[in-house]
Design a protein around this motif. Structure first.
Motif, PDB file in Angstrom:
ATOM      1  N   PHE A   1      52.395  35.395  39.797  1.00  0.00           N
ATOM      2  CA  PHE A   1      51.451  36.219  39.473  1.00  0.00           C
ATOM      3  C   PHE A   1      51.870  37.811  39.622  1.00  0.00           C
ATOM      4  O   PHE A   1      51.063  38.653  39.969  1.00  0.00           O
ATOM      5  CB  PHE A   1      50.047  36.083  39.922  1.00  0.00           C
ATOM      6  CG  PHE A   1      48.974  36.298  39.159  1.00  0.00           C
ATOM      7  CD1 PHE A   1      47.743  36.647  39.447  1.00  0.00           C
ATOM      8  CD2 PHE A   1      49.005  35.331  37.898  1.00  0.00           C
ATOM      9  CE1 PHE A   1      46.451  36.759  38.636  1.00  0.00           C
ATOM     10  CE2 PHE A   1      47.939  35.241  37.092  1.00  0.00           C
ATOM     11  CZ  PHE A   1      46.672  36.064  37.362  1.00  0.00           C
ATOM     12  N   ASP A   2      53.060  38.388  39.202  1.00  0.00           N
ATOM     13  CA  ASP A   2      53.670  39.547  39.601  1.00  0.00           C
ATOM     14  C   ASP A   2      53.487  40.498  38.558  1.00  0.00           C
ATOM     15  O   ASP A   2      53.059  41.618  38.675  1.00  0.00           O
ATOM     16  CB  ASP A   2      55.116  39.426  40.175  1.00  0.00           C
ATOM     17  CG  ASP A   2      55.862  38.305  39.368  1.00  0.00           C
ATOM     18  OD1 ASP A   2      57.265  38.256  39.869  1.00  0.00           O
ATOM     19  OD2 ASP A   2      55.489  38.138  38.287  1.00  0.00           O
TER      20      ASP A   2
ATOM     21  N   THR B   1      48.745  42.371  36.008  1.00  0.00           N
ATOM     22  CA  THR B   1      48.857  41.751  37.346  1.00  0.00           C
ATOM     23  C   THR B   1      49.686  42.760  38.052  1.00  0.00           C
ATOM     24  O   THR B   1      49.416  42.533  39.632  1.00  0.00           O
ATOM     25  CB  THR B   1      49.468  40.364  37.559  1.00  0.00           C
ATOM     26  OG1 THR B   1      50.703  40.383  36.870  1.00  0.00           O
ATOM     27  CG2 THR B   1      48.534  39.475  36.489  1.00  0.00           C
ATOM     28  N   SER B   2      50.552  43.295  37.609  1.00  0.00           N
ATOM     29  CA  SER B   2      51.391  44.430  38.607  1.00  0.00           C
ATOM     30  C   SER B   2      50.637  45.589  39.256  1.00  0.00           C
ATOM     31  O   SER B   2      50.801  45.765  40.331  1.00  0.00           O
ATOM     32  CB  SER B   2      52.628  45.096  37.828  1.00  0.00           C
ATOM     33  OG  SER B   2      52.194  45.625  36.826  1.00  0.00           O
TER      34      SER B   2
ATOM     35  N   THR C   1      44.310  33.717  39.233  1.00  0.00           N
ATOM     36  CA  THR C   1      43.006  33.559  38.434  1.00  0.00           C
ATOM     37  C   THR C   1      42.648  34.765  38.205  1.00  0.00           C
ATOM     38  O   THR C   1      42.323  35.757  38.937  1.00  0.00           O
ATOM     39  CB  THR C   1      41.820  32.859  39.149  1.00  0.00           C
ATOM     40  OG1 THR C   1      42.338  31.481  39.327  1.00  0.00           O
ATOM     41  CG2 THR C   1      40.689  32.525  38.066  1.00  0.00           C
ATOM     42  N   VAL C   2      42.192  35.092  36.909  1.00  0.00           N
ATOM     43  CA  VAL C   2      41.587  36.386  36.488  1.00  0.00           C
ATOM     44  C   VAL C   2      40.171  35.971  35.841  1.00  0.00           C
ATOM     45  O   VAL C   2      39.913  34.976  35.427  1.00  0.00           O
ATOM     46  CB  VAL C   2      42.400  37.020  35.284  1.00  0.00           C
ATOM     47  CG1 VAL C   2      41.867  38.240  34.738  1.00  0.00           C
ATOM     48  CG2 VAL C   2      43.778  37.529  35.902  1.00  0.00           C
ATOM     49  N   TYR C   3      39.321  37.083  36.208  1.00  0.00           N
ATOM     50  CA  TYR C   3      38.086  36.843  35.941  1.00  0.00           C
ATOM     51  C   TYR C   3      37.724  37.693  35.083  1.00  0.00           C
ATOM     52  O   TYR C   3      37.634  38.999  35.086  1.00  0.00           O
ATOM     53  CB  TYR C   3      37.017  36.755  36.744  1.00  0.00           C
ATOM     54  CG  TYR C   3      37.315  35.918  38.327  1.00  0.00           C
ATOM     55  CD1 TYR C   3      38.118  36.235  39.295  1.00  0.00           C
ATOM     56  CD2 TYR C   3      37.119  34.563  37.911  1.00  0.00           C
ATOM     57  CE1 TYR C   3      38.537  35.315  40.059  1.00  0.00           C
ATOM     58  CE2 TYR C   3      37.458  33.505  39.009  1.00  0.00           C
ATOM     59  CZ  TYR C   3      38.141  33.811  40.246  1.00  0.00           C
ATOM     60  OH  TYR C   3      38.430  33.183  40.952  1.00  0.00           O
TER      61      TYR C   3
ATOM     62  N   CYS D   1      42.205  32.974  26.958  1.00  0.00           N
ATOM     63  CA  CYS D   1      43.089  33.951  28.020  1.00  0.00           C
ATOM     64  C   CYS D   1      44.435  33.498  27.377  1.00  0.00           C
ATOM     65  O   CYS D   1      44.888  32.474  27.045  1.00  0.00           O
ATOM     66  CB  CYS D   1      42.864  33.695  29.329  1.00  0.00           C
ATOM     67  SG  CYS D   1      43.056  32.287  30.109  1.00  0.00           S
ATOM     68  N   ALA D   2      45.378  34.600  27.695  1.00  0.00           N
ATOM     69  CA  ALA D   2      46.801  34.497  27.174  1.00  0.00           C
ATOM     70  C   ALA D   2      47.527  35.431  28.076  1.00  0.00           C
ATOM     71  O   ALA D   2      47.003  36.434  28.259  1.00  0.00           O
ATOM     72  CB  ALA D   2      46.974  34.807  25.793  1.00  0.00           C
ATOM     73  N   VAL D   3      48.800  35.262  27.955  1.00  0.00           N
ATOM     74  CA  VAL D   3      49.984  35.998  28.900  1.00  0.00           C
ATOM     75  C   VAL D   3      51.056  36.390  28.132  1.00  0.00           C
ATOM     76  O   VAL D   3      51.432  35.844  27.346  1.00  0.00           O
ATOM     77  CB  VAL D   3      50.324  35.177  30.219  1.00  0.00           C
ATOM     78  CG1 VAL D   3      48.981  34.843  31.128  1.00  0.00           C
ATOM     79  CG2 VAL D   3      51.088  34.090  29.891  1.00  0.00           C
ATOM     80  N   GLU D   4      51.367  37.572  28.432  1.00  0.00           N
ATOM     81  CA  GLU D   4      52.322  38.280  27.821  1.00  0.00           C
ATOM     82  C   GLU D   4      53.258  38.794  29.173  1.00  0.00           C
ATOM     83  O   GLU D   4      52.691  39.354  30.013  1.00  0.00           O
ATOM     84  CB  GLU D   4      52.229  39.331  27.055  1.00  0.00           C
ATOM     85  CG  GLU D   4      53.370  40.184  26.253  1.00  0.00           C
ATOM     86  CD  GLU D   4      53.083  41.312  25.563  1.00  0.00           C
ATOM     87  OE1 GLU D   4      53.842  41.818  24.859  1.00  0.00           O
ATOM     88  OE2 GLU D   4      52.068  41.755  25.626  1.00  0.00           O
ATOM     89  N   ALA D   5      54.559  38.742  29.305  1.00  0.00           N
ATOM     90  CA  ALA D   5      55.600  39.213  30.157  1.00  0.00           C
ATOM     91  C   ALA D   5      55.485  40.788  30.243  1.00  0.00           C
ATOM     92  O   ALA D   5      55.342  41.456  29.284  1.00  0.00           O
ATOM     93  CB  ALA D   5      57.012  38.869  30.119  1.00  0.00           C
TER      94      ALA D   5
END
Length: 128
Positions: A28-29, A52-53, A77-79, A95-99
């Protein structure tokens, strides 16, 4: 990379819900955790982003002042805390993630296509 969104449900207008996005398979960086929603018959809409950074956040105008976002890095975890809910908030939330960090959405479009990994949706229904 796996994401699991949860916390949806039925709530009356003016009420609150907290959605969770539990992530696994990556550290989670330095990721952008995006929340999107899709109402019946409408396109998927970007709602919020969390970096998250550094913990920076972005909120779409439609939810600004009502939604907040936080994280528990120990739990990956993100709320998404949703207050003062309105019937127009009714949608399936993803929810989705992108670098990398969240893009500068003051200038960039909040595009679902930019996000690489997606969780299953969780339904939020706000009754009037």
């Amino acid at each position: 990379v796996q994401l699991q969104a949860s916390g949806g449900g039925l709530v009356q207008a003016g009420g609150s819900l907290r959605l969770s996005c539990a992530a696994s398979g990556f550290t989670f960086d330095d990721w952008a955790i995006g929340w999107f929603r899709q109402a019946p018959g409408k396109e998927r809409e970007g709602v919020s982003c969390f970096s998250t950074s550094d913990g920076s956040t972005y909120f779409a105008d439609s939810v600004k002042g009502r939604f907040t976002i936080s994280s528990d890095n120990a739990k990956n975890t993100v709320y998404l805390q949703m207050n003062s809910l309105k019937p127009e908030d009714t949608a399936v939330y993803y929810c989705a993630v992108e670098a990398g960090p969240c893009r500068d959405y003051e200038y960039d479009e909040f595009e679902a296509d930019d996000y690489d990994y997606w969780g299953q949706g969780t339904l939020v229904t706000v009754s009037s």
